[in-house]
Structures are given as C-alpha cells and as structure tokens.
Design an enzyme around this catalytic site. Sequence first.
Site: not given
Length: 210
Positions: A143, A145, A150
């Site tokens: 779940h 996000k 870089d």
Amino acid sequence: MLLWGRWKVVAGLAGLALSLELLLRYMRRRKPIREVLFFPAPVTCIEPVLYPMKQCSCPLPHTDSAFSRLLLLLLRAQRSLELCVFTFSCPSLARAVLLLHSRGVRVRVITDNDYMAASGSQIGPLRSAGVAVRHDQSSGYMHHKFAVVDGTVVLTGSLNWTVQATQTNRENILITDDRVIVKAYQQEFERLWQEYDPASYDFFPEKENK
C-alpha cells in the site's frame, strides 16, 4: 629550495582551506526542498512539461498545477527513479516514467499484485518497454505510495497514481530532500525489491498437514 618547498605546502593548504570554505558556503546557501502538493489538480496541458521544446496549441489551459509540478519533480531524475505505488493507471504519469526510461534513467517499480492487472493499469506497458517491475505475493496490500528521485529526493503521501486521485480525490504529496528521510525510504524500497525478487517466489506452496 627548502624554503620554496615550504611555501608550496603553505599555499596548497591555503587553497584547500579556501575550497572547503566555499563548499561550506554553498551548502549553507542551498535551499532545502520542503514542499507539499495538494490534489485534486485542475486539468491542464502537460505537453510543455514533457517536451519543453515543442509547441502545443491544444485548448487545455497552459498553466502550472500540482500535477504539472509532480511531473517536473519526477522528470528531474538523471540517474534513477524508484517507484513504490499501490496502483498505477494514470497515462500521463506513465508517459513521464517511460520518457525517463528512454533517456537511460534506471527506473524500478514496485506495485501491488492485485491491482497490477486491473483495468487501465500502466504496469503492462511499462514492462513491455523494459521497465523493471516487481510485486508482492501476499494477501496484504503493498500500500505504499512514494518515489525516490536520484536517491536524493522523496515524494510521498496519500496519492495513488490514478486519474481519479489526481483530478477528483482530496490527496497530498510531501516532497523533501532531508537525508535521513530519503535514506529511510531508499532502504525500504531496497528491502521490498529484494523481498519481491521473483526467484524467491513460492508458486506451489506445500499444503499444511492437518
């Protein structure tokens, strides 16, 4: 000759001290990245963001938005982009990721196995283009996000990478280059990347003896 040698050493040390001082001044002057984006974002033209050298005459507003800012932050990637997203079905975000991949940026994606084949999912096109993708193999959701750009900037929050999330839902993304936070997210990504290595999957688990 001995005196000249000493002067060379002194001059070298002075030059080193000056270089360090200039470096410290630069680091102090560098503005840290601390930003929050809120959604939903208005629908605007993103072509100038993806391809700055091209002109676009579409009827959509050519203005900045939280979504265009998100794209710009992602497109800053020069070396690597790590994505850890629950669901990924936004075509515009997929275009940005594929653009980075075409530039030679190392892109890796971790997603949830239950949603990677959902209607409109962009995971298939990413894989077809050669983007490395891994997913969980458990009953619980993957779940997260977040994205790491870089290895120096983290984007994290409630936003799923879907059109509904960017254009309809109340969502947020926090952006920071705080080294401690970036390191924690990078380590979490690497941990999951190893955990979700297909070589370690058990496709035919043995039934428990009853």
